[in-house]
Design an enzyme around this catalytic site. Structure first.
Site, PDB file in Angstrom:
ATOM      1  N   TYR A 162      -1.817  -1.171  10.491  1.00  0.00           N
ATOM      2  CA  TYR A 162      -1.997  -1.332   9.046  1.00  0.00           C
ATOM      3  C   TYR A 162      -0.730  -0.920   8.299  1.00  0.00           C
ATOM      4  CZ  TYR A 162      -4.028  -1.036   4.362  1.00  0.00           C
ATOM      5  OH  TYR A 162      -4.289  -1.204   3.027  1.00  0.00           O
ATOM      6  N   SER A 208       0.857  -1.196   0.000  1.00  0.00           N
ATOM      7  CA  SER A 208       0.000   0.000   0.000  1.00  0.00           C
ATOM      8  C   SER A 208       0.887   1.237   0.000  1.00  0.00           C
ATOM      9  CB  SER A 208      -0.857   0.017   1.263  1.00  0.00           C
ATOM     10  OG  SER A 208      -1.472   1.280   1.443  1.00  0.00           O
TER      11      SER A 208
HETATM   12  N1  LIG Z   1      -8.845   0.274   0.004  1.00  0.00           N
HETATM   13  C1  LIG Z   1      -7.750   0.963  -0.189  1.00  0.00           C
HETATM   14  O1  LIG Z   1      -7.783   2.194  -0.295  1.00  0.00           O
HETATM   15  C2  LIG Z   1      -6.428   0.240  -0.285  1.00  0.00           C
HETATM   16  C3  LIG Z   1      -5.275   0.992  -0.574  1.00  0.00           C
HETATM   17  C4  LIG Z   1      -4.066   0.333  -0.691  1.00  0.00           C
HETATM   18  C5  LIG Z   1      -3.988  -1.046  -0.529  1.00  0.00           C
HETATM   19  N2  LIG Z   1      -5.106  -1.735  -0.243  1.00  0.00           N
HETATM   20  C6  LIG Z   1      -4.973  -3.187  -0.088  1.00  0.00           C
HETATM   21  O2  LIG Z   1      -5.626  -3.803  -1.184  1.00  0.00           O
HETATM   22  C7  LIG Z   1      -6.038  -5.125  -0.804  1.00  0.00           C
HETATM   23  C8  LIG Z   1      -7.492  -5.291  -1.181  1.00  0.00           C
HETATM   24  O3  LIG Z   1      -8.267  -4.435  -0.363  1.00  0.00           O
HETATM   25  P1  LIG Z   1      -9.655  -3.805  -0.820  1.00  0.00           P
HETATM   26  O4  LIG Z   1      -9.571  -2.371  -0.515  1.00  0.00           O
HETATM   27  O5  LIG Z   1      -9.994  -4.253  -2.165  1.00  0.00           O
HETATM   28  O6  LIG Z   1     -10.617  -4.439   0.318  1.00  0.00           O
HETATM   29  P2  LIG Z   1     -11.727  -5.565   0.236  1.00  0.00           P
HETATM   30  O7  LIG Z   1     -12.170  -5.798   1.641  1.00  0.00           O
HETATM   31  O8  LIG Z   1     -12.758  -5.166  -0.757  1.00  0.00           O
HETATM   32  O9  LIG Z   1     -10.943  -6.857  -0.291  1.00  0.00           O
HETATM   33  C9  LIG Z   1     -10.241  -7.700   0.571  1.00  0.00           C
HETATM   34  C10 LIG Z   1     -10.831  -9.100   0.518  1.00  0.00           C
HETATM   35  O10 LIG Z   1     -10.072  -9.958   1.378  1.00  0.00           O
HETATM   36  C11 LIG Z   1     -10.990 -10.823   2.042  1.00  0.00           C
HETATM   37  N3  LIG Z   1     -10.389 -11.327   3.272  1.00  0.00           N
HETATM   38  C12 LIG Z   1     -10.213 -10.655   4.443  1.00  0.00           C
HETATM   39  N4  LIG Z   1      -9.674 -11.479   5.349  1.00  0.00           N
HETATM   40  C13 LIG Z   1      -9.475 -12.671   4.736  1.00  0.00           C
HETATM   41  C14 LIG Z   1      -8.966 -13.923   5.179  1.00  0.00           C
HETATM   42  N5  LIG Z   1      -8.552 -14.095   6.444  1.00  0.00           N
HETATM   43  N6  LIG Z   1      -8.901 -14.933   4.298  1.00  0.00           N
HETATM   44  C15 LIG Z   1      -9.339 -14.772   3.013  1.00  0.00           C
HETATM   45  N7  LIG Z   1      -9.861 -13.622   2.549  1.00  0.00           N
HETATM   46  C16 LIG Z   1      -9.924 -12.588   3.411  1.00  0.00           C
HETATM   47  C17 LIG Z   1     -12.187  -9.930   2.310  1.00  0.00           C
HETATM   48  O11 LIG Z   1     -13.356 -10.664   2.621  1.00  0.00           O
HETATM   49  C18 LIG Z   1     -12.291  -9.163   1.012  1.00  0.00           C
HETATM   50  O12 LIG Z   1     -13.091  -9.828   0.074  1.00  0.00           O
HETATM   51  C19 LIG Z   1      -5.752  -5.239   0.694  1.00  0.00           C
HETATM   52  O13 LIG Z   1      -4.531  -5.900   0.893  1.00  0.00           O
HETATM   53  C20 LIG Z   1      -5.641  -3.784   1.130  1.00  0.00           C
HETATM   54  O14 LIG Z   1      -4.861  -3.647   2.287  1.00  0.00           O
HETATM   55  C21 LIG Z   1      -6.328  -1.132  -0.135  1.00  0.00           C
END
Ligand SMILES: NC(=O)c1ccc[n+]([C@@H]2O[C@H](COP(=O)([O-])OP(=O)(O)OC[C@H]3O[C@@H](n4cnc5c(N)ncnc54)[C@H](O)[C@@H]3O)[C@@H](O)[C@H]2O)c1
Length: 279
Positions: free
Chosen positions: A156, A143
């Site tokens: 985080y 991230s």
């Molecule tokens: N949202 C943001 O602004 C952002 C920014 C930078 C990085 N990220 C990273 O991007 C990635 C995706 O995040 P997102 O924003 O799409 O969120 P999201 O919650 O939509 O997607 C994450 C998915 O992981 C699943 N998950 C959570 N715990 C789990 C487990 N123990 N086993 C299996 N699946 C599990 C959730 O149910 C979800 O479907 C993450 O690693 C997040 O940290 C997000």
């Protein structure tokens, strides 16, 4: 010929947000896709859209048994795996350390680091032999929070920094057969990122921040002012995951729409240089 023709890709946390966008894009680029996801509700909702060609596997990334069962399901269906994409994650509710009850600091740490870090490492271990057999690749999700403060709370940002370091180490350990890279997104529209149980915030989502406020804040920071969707990030994952990538390993690609490339002098009211150019 599409970029991922003939590839078999496992996407961890592909039930929503970034991982789902990556899955949709990979399918459109010719890949056979398996989604590993902890939420049965999300998987049920995806059945009709994705159809029987996509393997929807319910599992928790922190469970070796679940990952091993998924490995078997992939071997049974395709006999091989060419790429592993890690995109599962949870966030910490951005609660400052001083406001976390001291007796909950350890459980908050364990929860964040188990899902956001250990889950990636366990999956790398469980699928390594398949990836080696296919000269495959790993793409993990860090991230912008790993590069600058305030992209989340302490747990985080620390977990995302750990992913950055893990990518470097794994690239060395898995070379030359398997390439290992990371992607570090900035903000993501349509994210469902959930808060931690340890603070009773698992019912809270990052997307609960009002969209307009998020969009406004983003516009102020980023040089490219449209909040990116998961599909906007997906082509970078596709290149790194694909056999076309013969030159990148051990790198994390920072995709922050220029938000860290800040206006320095002009935002401090210092513009126009120190004089008038001659001529
Ligand atoms: N949202 C943001 O602004 C952002 C920014 C930078 C990085 N990220 C990273 O991007 C990635 C995706 O995040 P997102 O924003 O799409 O969120 P999201 O919650 O939509 O997607 C994450 C998915 O992981 C699943 N998950 C959570 N715990 C789990 C487990 N123990 N086993 C299996 N699946 C599990 C959730 O149910 C979800 O479907 C993450 O690693 C997040 O940290 C997000």
């Amino acid at each position: 010929m599409q970029m991922l023709d003939g590839d078999v890709v496992l996407i961890l946390g592909g039930g929503s947000g970034l991982g789902l966008g990556v899955a949709r894009h990979f399918i459109s680029e010719g890949a056979s896709v398996a989604i590993f996801e902890v939420s049965q509700t999300k998987l049920d909702a995806l059945k009709a859209e994705l159809g029987p060609d996509v393997l929807l596997f319910k599992g928790d990334v922190t469970s070796v048994d679940d990952l091993t069962a998924c490995r078997q399901a992939i071997v049974d269906r395709w006999g091989r795996l060419t790429s592993l994409v890690g995109s599962q994650g949870i966030f910490d509710g951005q609660v400052p350390l001083r406001d976390v009850p001291v007796e909950r600091v350890s459980s908050l740490f364990d929860e964040l680091f188990h899902v956001n870090v250990l889950g990636y490492l366990l999956a790398c271990r469980v699928f390594l032999d398949l990836l080696e057999a296919s000269d495959g690749s790993v793409v993990l999700t860090s991230s912008v929070a790993a590069y600058a403060a305030d992209g989340g709370g302490l747990m985080y940002t620390a977990s995302k920094g750990a992913v950055l370091s893990a990518v470097r180490q794994l690239a060395i350990e898995f070379a030359p057969r398997v390439r290992v890279n990371g992607v570090a997104p900035g903000a993501i529209a349509d994210s469902q990122l959930q808060g931690p149980k340890a603070l009773g915030l698992d019912g809270v989502k990052q997307s609960d921040i009002p969209k307009e406020a998020m969009q406004e804040g983003f516009k102020r920071l980023a040089l490219m002012p449209t909040l990116p969707t998961p599909l906007d990030y997906a082509p970078v994952y596709a290149f790194l995951a694909s056999r076309h990538n013969k030159v990148v390993t051990g790198q994390t690609v920072l995709l922050e729409q220029g938000s860290l490339n800040r206006h320095m002098l002009s935002s401090a009211g210092v513009s126009g240089g120190i004089g008038t150019p001659l001529g």
